[in-house]
Design an enzyme around this catalytic site. Structure first.
Site, PDB file in Angstrom:
ATOM      1  N   ASN A   9      -0.308   8.612 -13.469  1.00 17.20           N
ATOM      2  CA  ASN A   9       1.131   8.864 -13.464  1.00 17.20           C
ATOM      3  C   ASN A   9       1.687   8.170 -12.223  1.00 17.20           C
ATOM      4  O   ASN A   9       1.519   8.664 -11.113  1.00 17.20           O
ATOM      5  CB  ASN A   9       1.385  10.379 -13.406  1.00 17.20           C
ATOM      6  CG  ASN A   9       2.855  10.712 -13.247  1.00 17.20           C
ATOM      7  OD1 ASN A   9       3.719   9.829 -13.316  1.00 17.20           O
ATOM      8  ND2 ASN A   9       3.152  11.987 -13.025  1.00 17.20           N
ATOM      9  N   HIS A  95       6.166  17.839 -16.587  1.00 16.84           N
ATOM     10  CA  HIS A  95       5.560  17.701 -15.259  1.00 16.84           C
ATOM     11  C   HIS A  95       6.261  18.665 -14.302  1.00 16.84           C
ATOM     12  O   HIS A  95       7.471  18.876 -14.405  1.00 16.84           O
ATOM     13  CB  HIS A  95       5.688  16.260 -14.762  1.00 16.84           C
ATOM     14  CG  HIS A  95       4.854  16.007 -13.543  1.00 16.84           C
ATOM     15  ND1 HIS A  95       5.252  16.402 -12.280  1.00 16.84           N
ATOM     16  CD2 HIS A  95       3.626  15.464 -13.400  1.00 16.84           C
ATOM     17  CE1 HIS A  95       4.298  16.089 -11.416  1.00 16.84           C
ATOM     18  NE2 HIS A  95       3.305  15.520 -12.063  1.00 16.84           N
ATOM     19  N   GLU A 167      -2.077  21.117 -13.867  1.00 19.51           N
ATOM     20  CA  GLU A 167      -1.751  20.576 -12.552  1.00 19.51           C
ATOM     21  C   GLU A 167      -1.241  21.702 -11.645  1.00 19.51           C
ATOM     22  O   GLU A 167      -0.058  22.039 -11.688  1.00 19.51           O
ATOM     23  CB  GLU A 167      -0.672  19.499 -12.675  1.00 19.51           C
ATOM     24  CG  GLU A 167      -1.076  18.312 -13.514  1.00 19.51           C
ATOM     25  CD  GLU A 167      -0.336  17.046 -13.090  1.00 19.51           C
ATOM     26  OE1 GLU A 167      -1.025  16.052 -12.809  1.00 19.51           O
ATOM     27  OE2 GLU A 167       0.904  17.056 -13.022  1.00 19.51           O
ATOM     28  N   GLY A 173      -0.100  15.966  -4.626  1.00 21.29           N
ATOM     29  CA  GLY A 173       0.371  15.165  -3.498  1.00 21.29           C
ATOM     30  C   GLY A 173       0.109  15.809  -2.146  1.00 21.29           C
ATOM     31  O   GLY A 173       0.648  15.377  -1.129  1.00 21.29           O
TER      32      GLY A 173
HETATM   33  P1  13P Z   1      -1.425  13.437  -7.031  1.00 17.92           P
HETATM   34  O1  13P Z   1      -2.653  12.859  -7.653  1.00 17.92           O
HETATM   35  O2  13P Z   1      -0.681  12.455  -6.167  1.00 17.92           O
HETATM   36  O3  13P Z   1      -1.686  14.745  -6.363  1.00 17.92           O
HETATM   37  O4  13P Z   1      -0.407  13.751  -8.247  1.00 17.92           O
HETATM   38  C1  13P Z   1      -0.838  14.469  -9.343  1.00 17.92           C
HETATM   39  C2  13P Z   1       0.216  14.437 -10.373  1.00 17.92           C
HETATM   40  O5  13P Z   1       1.272  15.030 -10.219  1.00 17.92           O
HETATM   41  C3  13P Z   1      -0.044  13.658 -11.592  1.00 17.92           C
HETATM   42  O6  13P Z   1       0.905  13.911 -12.571  1.00 17.92           O
END
Ligand code: 13P
Length: 253
Positions: A9, A95, A167, A173
């Site tokens: 993503n 998301h 997630e 992040g």
């Molecule tokens: P990160 O891998 O940057 O933590 O993001 C995960 C994400 O939100 C994928 O949709």
């Protein structure tokens, strides 16, 4: 039994030059073997060019969002049929960034899920709890609400052509990855929730993990029984980093 799906993503990152380099790097480095597929989800303006560049390779292309409407006066929105028209195979719906920053409700996410499927696009339904929700012990309740909104409208059979991504919001992040055991527990719960309605559908649906996944932690996560791939943000922006996860998937099979 279930193949892995390793999906990037890209969020709101990249430009024509950087994207071309990234896709070229990924296409050139697709691991040998079978049992997994790779997917990249660029921002809307770059979808068509990434589709063209990835054509004939093992890399599929998806969008990051879609309208729940088919067509009409919805300024700034992109219809599911348009994604199919330009060669997208997948779309991410629900998301946590869209739920939190753009006020998308579970009902709206369910409508997007169904609209995508009606246009022949495979939705990747994101679910996940915040840190406060986890600490309050409500993780499963939160996930159930997000899942049930889709199960209640689309029905369990719709998950024959859909992907789920767990997630945890606190892991996105932040560099804080869920441990393989924490992730496995929630993945098993999600699969169990579907199994209450259809054991067959539950056994077949791919459930991806997302949240600070990278080459170094991918193998630990991907060898868990109910983890069928990753939805990767930061580590999907460099071919080398993304391919490290793809390689872990190829080896975990
Ligand atoms: P990160 O891998 O940057 O933590 O993001 C995960 C994400 O939100 C994928 O949709």
């Amino acid at each position: 039994m279930r193949d892995f799906l390793v999906a990037g993503n890209w969020k709101m990152n990249g430009n024509s030059t950087a994207n071309a380099e990234l896709v070229a790097g990924i296409v050139a480095g697709v691991p040998e073997g079978s049992g997994f597929s790779l997917l990249v989800c660029p921002p809307f303006p770059y979808l068509a060019s990434v589709v063209a560049q990835a054509q004939g390779s093992a890399v599929k292309v998806g969008a990051q969002n879609v309208s729940e409407h088919e067509s009409g006066a919805f300024t700034g929105e992109v219809a599911p049929g348009m994604l199919g028209d330009i060669g997208c195979d997948y779309v991410i719906v629900g998301h946590s960034e869209r739920r939190a920053m753009y006020g998308e409700t579970s009902a709206q996410v369910a409508a997007k899920f169904q609209a995508a499927q009606a246009a022949g696009i495979t939705p990747i339904l994101c679910v996940g709890e915040t840190l406060a929700e986890r600490e309050a012990g409500t993780t499963e309740m939160v996930i159930d609400e997000q899942l049930d909104a889709v199960l209640g409208t689309a029905g369990v059979d719709a998950f024959a052509t859909a992907v789920i991504a767990y997630e945890p919001v606190w892991a996105i992040g932040t560099g804080m990855t869920a441990t393989p055991e924490q992730a496995q527990d929630v993945h098993a719960h999600i699969r169990g929730r579907l199994a209450e309605q259809s054991a067959g559908i539950a056994a077949g649906v791919q459930i991806l993990y997302g949240g600070s996944m990278k080459g170094e932690n991918a193998a630990g996560l991907l060898t868990q029984r109910d983890i069928d791939g990753g939805l990767i943000g930061g580590a999907s922006l460099k071919a080398e980093d993304f391919l490290a996860i793809a390689n872990a998937a190829a080896q975990a099979k």
